[in-house]
Design a protein around this motif. Structure first.
Motif, PDB file in Angstrom:
ATOM      1  N   UNK A   1       0.824  -1.213   0.000  1.00 31.51           N
ATOM      2  CA  UNK A   1       0.000   0.000   0.000  1.00 31.51           C
ATOM      3  C   UNK A   1       0.855   1.259   0.000  1.00 31.51           C
ATOM      4  N   UNK A   2       1.894   1.280   0.830  1.00 35.39           N
ATOM      5  CA  UNK A   2       2.768   2.450   0.922  1.00 35.39           C
ATOM      6  C   UNK A   2       3.558   2.649  -0.365  1.00 35.39           C
ATOM      7  N   UNK A   3       4.014   1.547  -0.957  1.00 33.81           N
ATOM      8  CA  UNK A   3       4.764   1.642  -2.211  1.00 33.81           C
ATOM      9  C   UNK A   3       3.888   2.164  -3.343  1.00 33.81           C
ATOM     10  N   UNK A   4       2.640   1.691  -3.383  1.00 32.62           N
ATOM     11  CA  UNK A   4       1.714   2.126  -4.426  1.00 32.62           C
ATOM     12  C   UNK A   4       1.353   3.599  -4.288  1.00 32.62           C
ATOM     13  N   UNK A   5       1.198   4.061  -3.045  1.00 35.33           N
ATOM     14  CA  UNK A   5       0.770   5.445  -2.812  1.00 35.33           C
ATOM     15  C   UNK A   5       1.921   6.436  -2.811  1.00 35.33           C
ATOM     16  N   UNK A   6       3.061   6.051  -2.224  1.00 37.11           N
ATOM     17  CA  UNK A   6       4.150   7.019  -2.027  1.00 37.11           C
ATOM     18  C   UNK A   6       5.475   6.592  -2.658  1.00 37.11           C
ATOM     19  N   UNK A   7       5.496   5.435  -3.343  1.00 32.77           N
ATOM     20  CA  UNK A   7       6.696   4.909  -4.019  1.00 32.77           C
ATOM     21  C   UNK A   7       7.878   4.710  -3.056  1.00 32.77           C
ATOM     22  N   UNK A   8       7.556   4.361  -1.817  1.00 34.17           N
ATOM     23  CA  UNK A   8       8.604   4.065  -0.836  1.00 34.17           C
ATOM     24  C   UNK A   8       8.979   2.590  -0.953  1.00 34.17           C
ATOM     25  N   UNK A   9      10.263   2.254  -1.077  1.00 38.28           N
ATOM     26  CA  UNK A   9      10.692   0.861  -1.225  1.00 38.28           C
ATOM     27  C   UNK A   9      10.184  -0.011  -0.068  1.00 38.28           C
ATOM     28  N   UNK A  10       9.722  -1.228  -0.359  1.00 42.64           N
ATOM     29  CA  UNK A  10       9.199  -2.128   0.682  1.00 42.64           C
ATOM     30  C   UNK A  10      10.167  -2.359   1.835  1.00 42.64           C
ATOM     31  N   UNK A  11      11.460  -2.495   1.543  1.00 41.63           N
ATOM     32  CA  UNK A  11      12.439  -2.740   2.604  1.00 41.63           C
ATOM     33  C   UNK A  11      12.472  -1.590   3.601  1.00 41.63           C
ATOM     34  N   UNK A  12      12.397  -0.372   3.114  1.00 41.54           N
ATOM     35  CA  UNK A  12      12.393   0.808   3.996  1.00 41.54           C
ATOM     36  C   UNK A  12      11.158   0.770   4.901  1.00 41.54           C
ATOM     37  N   UNK A  13      10.008   0.471   4.293  1.00 38.51           N
ATOM     38  CA  UNK A  13       8.771   0.361   5.076  1.00 38.51           C
ATOM     39  C   UNK A  13       8.890  -0.727   6.131  1.00 38.51           C
ATOM     40  N   UNK A  14       9.465  -1.856   5.747  1.00 42.87           N
ATOM     41  CA  UNK A  14       9.627  -2.966   6.680  1.00 42.87           C
ATOM     42  C   UNK A  14      10.496  -2.593   7.875  1.00 42.87           C
ATOM     43  N   UNK A  15      11.559  -1.873   7.643  1.00 42.79           N
ATOM     44  CA  UNK A  15      12.455  -1.458   8.725  1.00 42.79           C
ATOM     45  C   UNK A  15      11.761  -0.471   9.671  1.00 42.79           C
ATOM     46  N   UNK A  16      10.966   0.420   9.106  1.00 45.67           N
ATOM     47  CA  UNK A  16      10.223   1.378   9.938  1.00 45.67           C
ATOM     48  C   UNK A  16       9.211   0.647  10.815  1.00 45.67           C
ATOM     49  N   UNK A  17       8.479  -0.301  10.201  1.00 42.66           N
ATOM     50  CA  UNK A  17       7.486  -1.072  10.956  1.00 42.66           C
ATOM     51  C   UNK A  17       8.164  -1.829  12.094  1.00 42.66           C
ATOM     52  N   UNK A  18       9.280  -2.484  11.775  1.00 44.52           N
ATOM     53  CA  UNK A  18       9.996  -3.279  12.779  1.00 44.52           C
ATOM     54  C   UNK A  18      10.451  -2.396  13.937  1.00 44.52           C
ATOM     55  N   UNK A  19      10.922  -1.202  13.633  1.00 47.17           N
ATOM     56  CA  UNK A  19      11.368  -0.273  14.676  1.00 47.17           C
ATOM     57  C   UNK A  19      10.214   0.116  15.597  1.00 47.17           C
ATOM     58  N   UNK A  20       9.061   0.465  15.004  1.00 47.99           N
ATOM     59  CA  UNK A  20       7.905   0.887  15.794  1.00 47.99           C
ATOM     60  C   UNK A  20       7.367  -0.264  16.649  1.00 47.99           C
ATOM     61  N   UNK A  21       7.282  -1.439  16.039  1.00 47.80           N
ATOM     62  CA  UNK A  21       6.786  -2.605  16.779  1.00 47.80           C
ATOM     63  C   UNK A  21       7.703  -2.915  17.955  1.00 47.80           C
TER      64      UNK A  21
END
Length: 456
Positions: free
Chosen positions: A173-193
């Motif tokens: 969803x984030x990649x489709x909307x904001x073109x952010x690479x999946x790996x970057x999103x994954x690292x952010x999620x992991x940090x928050x969790x």
């Protein structure tokens, strides 16, 4: 035969007629035994859900009833509501939504049973109160082997495979909307969790009870804007859902070539993944609720399924059908995004990406909480830090996997954890009925209750 074909073959057996009949049958049985509690106690359900919990704070002894519900809803209202509904419609047509409704209605009987039994059988492990199916299977059913099987299955199903589904959907969803690479999103999620779960039950309860209501209102507001703007399409969409459940080809004019069996299978499977009734996940939250009588939390559990399936899933489905997004070749979260794109234009992609981020993030945190209770059951507190690290790694890995593979793996492990939980529920039907009778005949009349919570 490739790996995906093997997994699909396993799921065709695992989610075949026997499992679906057993799952629905359990809900039907409890609905009958509890005398349609989801209908006749609806007023009490609302009262117990929204009553004030002043002075009740989350700590190692548990959390408030509302915080437990928020933690359960955080698990229920996630990708199953956005990507899951879309997957069901793409694979089974609009009629799959009808079977999601059916699974949700009877699932209310099942979730009541899960919540009250989990309240009765709890333990203290490492100074913290924990509960869930592994504990009521061990103490209530008297089977350590089955309890161990469930504990292993849920750690794999939710802690690892299920959380990959969540992070995968966020990344798409984030990649489709904001073109952010999946790996970057994954690292952010992991940090928050990691930041949240390291704070234990108190921080998890605080996060879910504050974030879940806000994210739910945000998403429902956006969906209702699209639905009400196209109000003339509401009745035709509902007709398509009901008619498509029994005649899928005629309902869509042959656009989606599926059989009734596929409509039924995907509707029930996605319904389960969404509301989690019978799956054995949300009882971990309901077990630690600080209530005076187990039946109170059972009623609160009913509200969770009602909100998840009959409200959130329904509005998602209506958006997809009303905007005719279901006629495209899209699947998963991209299909839901397309529906909101048709309703809001470019803003629709961003709206779903933001909604998915918070929905799935809260689900990951809740599923971690559920899985951790089973790590405590299996190993005590020895490997908690190792488990936390592995969960975060799987969250990152999940962002780079193919969506079809992730969903099929989730179905496999969900099915494996459902089996022991349903066996336990069916083995304790009389206990659930006894608890409800005690609540209705004694507790509500301010007499002494025979079902105070025990710590074993």
């Amino acid at each position: 035969m490739d790996s995906l074909s093997v997994i699909e073959s396993i799921n065709n057996v695992l989610w075949g007629p026997v499992m679906l009949v057993l799952l629905l049958g359990t809900g039907v049985l409890f609905t009958i035994k509890l005398r349609f509690i989801q209908l006749r106690r609806l007023k009490d359900t609302v009262r117990e859900t929204f009553k004030k919990n002043e002075g009740v704070k989350a700590d190692d002894e548990g959390m408030s009833s509302f915080q437990a519900l928020a933690t359960a809803i955080a698990a229920q209202v996630g990708t199953g509501n956005l990507a899951g509904v879309a997957t069901a419609i793409a694979a089974g047509g609009p009629g799959a939504v009808f079977w999601m409704w059916i699974s949700g209605f009877f699932g209310m009987g099942t979730i009541f049973a899960e919540a009250v039994i989990s309240q009765v059988y709890t333990e203290k492990v490492g100074g913290r109160v924990v509960g869930g199916p592994a504990y009521y299977i061990k103490h209530g059913l008297g089977s350590k082997a089955l309890a161990g099987f469930f504990a292993v299955a849920i750690v794999l199903a939710l802690g690892f495979m299920g959380n990959m589904v969540q992070s995968n959907s966020i990344a798409d969803a984030v990649n489709s909307a904001f073109q952010i690479p999946p790996l970057v999103t994954g690292l952010v999620i992991a940090f928050l969790v990691g930041l949240i779960v390291i704070g234990g039950m108190s921080r998890i309860a605080h996060f879910t009870s504050n974030v879940v209501p806000i994210m739910a209102v945000f998403y429902l507001f956006g969906a209702f804007v699209i639905i009400l703007t196209n109000y003339q399409e509401i009745i035709p969409a509902i007709k398509m859902i009901v008619y498509g459940a029994f005649n899928p080809a005629a309902a869509t004019g042959g656009i989606i070539g599926v059989t009734i069996r596929e409509v039924f299978r995907y509707g029930i499977a996605r319904g389960l993944f969404s509301n989690e009734a019978g799956m054995g996940s949300t009882p971990h939250a309901h077990a630690v609720a600080k209530v005076k009588h187990p039946a109170q939390q059972g009623l609160v559990g009913i509200f969770g399924v009602l909100f998840d399936t009959l409200i959130v899933c329904t509005v998602t489905a209506l958006v997809i059908i009303i905007t005719e997004a279901y006629t495209t070749d899209l699947v998963g979260i991209e299909l839901t995004q397309y529906g909101f794109y048709e309703g809001f234009g470019e803003l629709g992609n961003s709206f779903i990406a933001i909604s998915m981020f918070f929905f799935a993030l809260s689900t990951i945190i809740s599923w971690y909480f559920f899985a951790e209770a089973n790590i405590r059951y299996l190993f005590g507190t020895k490997f908690l830090r190792v488990f936390q690290g592995l969960v975060l790694i799987f969250v990152v890995i999940g962002t780079s996997l193919e969506v079809t593979v992730v969903w099929e793996l989730a179905d496999t492990f969900n099915g494996l954890m459902v089996i022991p939980n349903l066996i336990a529920l069916l083995g304790m039907v009389s206990l659930v009925v006894k608890i409800l009778n005690d609540y209705e005949n004694n507790y509500e009349e301010d007499k002494s209750s025979t079902f105070e919570k025990e710590i074993k």
